[in-house]
Design a protein around this motif. Structure first.
Motif, mmCIF file in Angstrom:
data_model
loop_
_atom_site.group_PDB
_atom_site.id
_atom_site.type_symbol
_atom_site.label_atom_id
_atom_site.label_comp_id
_atom_site.label_asym_id
_atom_site.label_seq_id
_atom_site.Cartn_x
_atom_site.Cartn_y
_atom_site.Cartn_z
ATOM 1 N N GLY A 11 0.807 -1.211 0.000
ATOM 2 C CA GLY A 11 0.000 0.000 0.000
ATOM 3 C C GLY A 11 0.842 1.263 0.000
ATOM 4 O O GLY A 11 0.638 2.153 -0.844
ATOM 5 N N PHE A 12 1.801 1.358 0.918
ATOM 6 C CA PHE A 12 2.577 2.605 0.962
ATOM 7 C C PHE A 12 3.583 2.684 -0.181
ATOM 8 O O PHE A 12 3.913 3.784 -0.642
ATOM 9 C CB PHE A 12 3.224 2.835 2.336
ATOM 10 N N THR A 13 4.056 1.549 -0.683
ATOM 11 C CA THR A 13 4.965 1.593 -1.838
ATOM 12 C C THR A 13 4.251 2.131 -3.068
ATOM 13 O O THR A 13 4.781 2.989 -3.793
ATOM 14 C CB THR A 13 5.530 0.195 -2.123
ATOM 15 N N ASN A 14 3.036 1.648 -3.322
ATOM 16 C CA ASN A 14 2.268 2.157 -4.456
ATOM 17 C C ASN A 14 1.897 3.626 -4.255
ATOM 18 O O ASN A 14 1.886 4.408 -5.215
ATOM 19 C CB ASN A 14 0.998 1.320 -4.646
ATOM 20 N N GLU A 31 3.581 -1.963 -7.304
ATOM 21 C CA GLU A 31 3.079 -3.308 -7.618
ATOM 22 C C GLU A 31 1.620 -3.164 -8.031
ATOM 23 O O GLU A 31 0.686 -3.482 -7.290
ATOM 24 C CB GLU A 31 3.241 -4.228 -6.404
ATOM 25 N N TRP A 32 1.425 -2.699 -9.272
ATOM 26 C CA TRP A 32 0.095 -2.317 -9.745
ATOM 27 C C TRP A 32 -0.808 -3.519 -9.959
ATOM 28 O O TRP A 32 -2.039 -3.386 -9.900
ATOM 29 C CB TRP A 32 0.239 -1.507 -11.026
ATOM 30 N N ARG A 33 -0.241 -4.681 -10.199
ATOM 31 C CA ARG A 33 -1.078 -5.865 -10.404
ATOM 32 C C ARG A 33 -1.870 -6.219 -9.154
ATOM 33 O O ARG A 33 -2.900 -6.898 -9.249
ATOM 34 C CB ARG A 33 -0.196 -7.050 -10.807
ATOM 35 N N GLU A 34 -1.383 -5.803 -8.000
ATOM 36 C CA GLU A 34 -2.094 -6.114 -6.759
ATOM 37 C C GLU A 34 -3.477 -5.467 -6.725
ATOM 38 O O GLU A 34 -4.392 -6.004 -6.108
ATOM 39 C CB GLU A 34 -1.281 -5.658 -5.550
ATOM 40 N N PHE A 35 -3.642 -4.325 -7.380
ATOM 41 C CA PHE A 35 -4.962 -3.696 -7.426
ATOM 42 C C PHE A 35 -5.939 -4.550 -8.222
ATOM 43 O O PHE A 35 -7.100 -4.691 -7.851
ATOM 44 C CB PHE A 35 -4.854 -2.296 -8.043
ATOM 45 N N ALA A 36 -5.464 -5.116 -9.339
ATOM 46 C CA ALA A 36 -6.339 -5.966 -10.153
ATOM 47 C C ALA A 36 -6.676 -7.274 -9.445
ATOM 48 O O ALA A 36 -7.737 -7.865 -9.693
ATOM 49 C CB ALA A 36 -5.669 -6.257 -11.501
ATOM 50 N N ARG A 37 -5.792 -7.725 -8.555
ATOM 51 C CA ARG A 37 -6.007 -8.989 -7.854
ATOM 52 C C ARG A 37 -6.804 -8.832 -6.561
ATOM 53 O O ARG A 37 -7.076 -9.813 -5.870
ATOM 54 C CB ARG A 37 -4.657 -9.634 -7.533
ATOM 55 N N LEU A 38 -7.166 -7.611 -6.196
ATOM 56 C CA LEU A 38 -7.832 -7.390 -4.919
ATOM 57 C C LEU A 38 -9.136 -8.166 -4.796
ATOM 58 O O LEU A 38 -9.528 -8.586 -3.705
ATOM 59 C CB LEU A 38 -8.107 -5.894 -4.722
ATOM 60 N N ARG A 77 -8.188 -6.153 1.468
ATOM 61 C CA ARG A 77 -8.462 -5.009 0.593
ATOM 62 C C ARG A 77 -8.494 -3.711 1.389
ATOM 63 O O ARG A 77 -7.981 -2.685 0.943
ATOM 64 C CB ARG A 77 -9.793 -5.224 -0.137
ATOM 65 N N THR A 78 -9.092 -3.765 2.574
ATOM 66 C CA THR A 78 -9.197 -2.553 3.387
ATOM 67 C C THR A 78 -7.826 -2.037 3.803
ATOM 68 O O THR A 78 -7.548 -0.827 3.713
ATOM 69 C CB THR A 78 -10.046 -2.834 4.635
ATOM 70 N N ILE A 79 -6.960 -2.925 4.269
ATOM 71 C CA ILE A 79 -5.626 -2.509 4.724
ATOM 72 C C ILE A 79 -4.801 -1.969 3.563
ATOM 73 O O ILE A 79 -4.171 -0.912 3.670
ATOM 74 C CB ILE A 79 -4.904 -3.682 5.411
ATOM 75 N N LEU A 80 -4.803 -2.680 2.438
ATOM 76 C CA LEU A 80 -3.982 -2.243 1.298
ATOM 77 C C LEU A 80 -4.463 -0.899 0.764
ATOM 78 O O LEU A 80 -3.665 0.043 0.603
ATOM 79 C CB LEU A 80 -4.012 -3.306 0.200
ATOM 80 N N LEU A 81 -5.762 -0.788 0.481
ATOM 81 C CA LEU A 81 -6.277 0.461 -0.080
ATOM 82 C C LEU A 81 -6.212 1.593 0.939
ATOM 83 O O LEU A 81 -5.925 2.739 0.575
ATOM 84 C CB LEU A 81 -7.718 0.256 -0.553
#
Length: 561
Positions: A133-136, A384-391, A399-403
């Protein structure tokens, strides 16, 4: 009990055992390559952070040398990192350059203390969702910070706040410079399409294959920077350069100058110091773990690595340097270039020093739009943009923690994002663990009259005590004993113990005995240390449910207590 500190032993000492000419040649070759790669990145990171380009280069020289010489990894390359851009820019805007240097030095002290106290492994306990989350979020902020130079906008100083940045950029859109955009996009495209590696075919080896292999050994960032600089200088393109904004880069060694220090200012820098130390620890140890997976060598020592990062960040500010940490892109380049030992990192620092002493005047014509294009590529690779598509494949807590961490990093800052992310991770973990704790009743038809048996599963801790507190309501009339079967209760904390004590007091008032059967070692140890076993009575903790049926409360012939 004495405190055992981590011994200070750099990996370089072990790497030099059996060191030979072949390893030296490989290290020198890799160090030269990484030094050339690091040059444009060090300048770009410094400019994007709101400081002078030479401060990035001096950081790469001083901190890069110390991290390699004193670190716990064979191949890690240290220096200014893209992840620090947003943090450093915000500190400079809010506290000023002098306080940035003080914060960096204090963060170095904190990093060294973390390593000396063997806290390196604790960094791995930060959930991957928070890191992603913070890296993106940082990658988005880096990209936004480069819009000004990419479009050639005439903005004296870009603010640090996300929404204010967007407003300022929109307000100055009329100052757009098409030539700057063309240079920036050309550099970005060249870095993207430039060959990163090339494997020579076994047959049909011609000039084209040899040319591709040669190109793959030349960093694309250097090619883009050189071409953009030549075009700007020879064609006199109307774009802003390092010379026009900063007056060039000094052609000399970095000068030792300790920043003024006072406890009054230091007390105001607690949050920036912790932020730099936390991010530096995370980035360096993540980078070292990536390097471990790429080489056939002993794994890195996280505590020694943190101590080296601490020394580097304590010393670099004395030369005007900004925060430094392990850098994944340059470390991977180092490995792929054939590095074997920390000597490669030392050569990389010396290469940068040689470039500054010889070629500093050439930096006058480096267009800032070219560095913006290079940084956009860095920002894209960082996320790591693919992580958004995999949510959609993951749970709501994930999902809550990452976003949440992502948006808080963009809108507020990294410290708030990590703090809230950790709180959310703890809350969701507690909820998940509480759902795993279960209380299952046994069939009354299989039990003697006046007995109720409940089986406990999981961990009885503060988040699950509600299920124990609800038990008295399930105890029917005529019950003489309540048996808790604890064979599958793996752990008990003090809140869980307090709930059992309260249950015992409630049942005792109703004339119902509480019997614990098949108690595991950890819960039993806590009960004994707290004295709860004595309160229950010697025969109230039994080895099995069958043995519980022999309790005095179920034996009418037994003498009254």
């Amino acid at each position: 009990m004495s405190l055992q500190l981590q011994p200070f032993r750099p990996r370089l000492l072990d790497a030099l055992k059996g060191y030979d000419r072949a390893k030296f040649v490989a290290d020198v070759s890799a160090g030269l390559t990484v030094g050339v790669v690091a040059l444009p990145l060090a300048m770009a990171f410094a400019i994007a952070s709101g400081v002078k380009p030479e401060q990035g280069i001096f950081t790469a020289i001083v901190a890069g040398f110390l991290i390699s010489a004193l670190g716990g990894s064979n191949v890690q390359i240290g220096g200014p990192a893209g992840a620090f851009i947003v943090i450093v820019y915000g500190i400079v805007e809010r506290y000023g350059l002098t306080n940035l240097l003080i914060s960096t030095a204090l963060a170095g002290v904190l990093l060294f203390a973390m390593g000396a106290l063997k806290l390196g492994a604790l960094v791995r306990y930060i959930p991957v969702t928070i890191i992603i989350g913070f890296t993106n979020g940082i990658a988005v902020l880096i990209g936004l910070s480069q819009v000004k130079d990419l479009l050639g906008l005439e903005i004296a100083k870009l603010p640090a706040d996300f929404f204010t940045q967007i407003g300022v950029l929109a307000a100055h859109a009329n100052t757009f410079n098409p030539m700057a955009l063309a240079i920036g996009l050309a550099c970005l495209a060249l870095v993207v399409v430039w060959p990163k590696s090339y494997t020579m075919p076994l047959d049909n080896i011609g000039w084209r294959h040899r040319l591709y292999r040669l190109a793959a050994h030349v960093p694309g960032t250097i090619v883009a920077l050189v071409l953009a600089t030549l075009a700007t200088a020879l064609l006199h393109l109307p774009v802003e350069t390092i010379g026009s904004r900063f007056g060039g880069i000094p052609q000399s060694l970095p000068q030792l100058a300790l920043p003024p220090f006072s406890w009054e200012s230091a007390k105001q820098l607690v949050i920036p110091t912790i932020t730099i130390a936390l991010l530096g620890a995370i980035e360096s140890l993540l980078c070292a773990r990536v390097a471990d997976n790429l080489i056939d060598a002993p794994r890195h020592d996280p505590n020694q690595e943190l101590m080296a990062q601490g020394v580097a960040n304590m010393v670099a500010p004395a030369f005007g340097g900004i925060p430094a940490t392990g850098t994944i892109a340059r470390t991977v380049t180092n490995v792929r270039s054939g590095a074997v030992t920390p000597i490669a990192g030392i050569v990389h620092a010396l290469t940068l020093l040689a470039i500054v002493l010889v070629a500093a005047p050439l930096a006058l014509h480096v267009p800032l739009a070219a560095l913006a294009g290079i940084l956009l590529f860095v920002a894209w690779n960082m996320g790591e943009w693919r992580e958004f598509a995999r949510l959609r494949h993951f749970s709501l807590p994930y999902r809550t923690i990452l976003l949440g961490t992502f948006f808080l990093t963009v809108v507020f800052d990294l410290t708030v994002a990590v703090e809230v992310g950790l709180v959310l991770a703890c809350v969701f973990f507690i909820y998940r663990m509480s759902t795993l704790f279960r209380v299952r009743p046994h069939d009354p038809a299989e039990l003697p009259p006046g007995v109720q048996v409940f089986e406990l599963f999981g961990s009885l801790f503060f988040g699950a005590v509600g299920k124990i507190e609800a038990l008295p309501a399930q105890v029917g009339e005529g019950t003489r004993a309540l048996v808790l079967e604890m064979h599958r209760l793996i752990s008990l904390d003090t809140s869980g113990l307090d709930a059992l004590e309260q249950l015992h007091r409630t049942l005792k008032k109703r004339g119902v005995a509480l019997v614990l059967a098949n108690v595991n070692e950890q819960p039993l140890s806590l009960m004994r240390r707290s004295g709860f076993d004595a309160v229950l009575g010697e025969d109230a903790i039994v080895p099995s449910v069958a043995a519980a049926f022999e309790h005095d409360a179920l034996n009418p012939a037994a003498p009254a207590r």
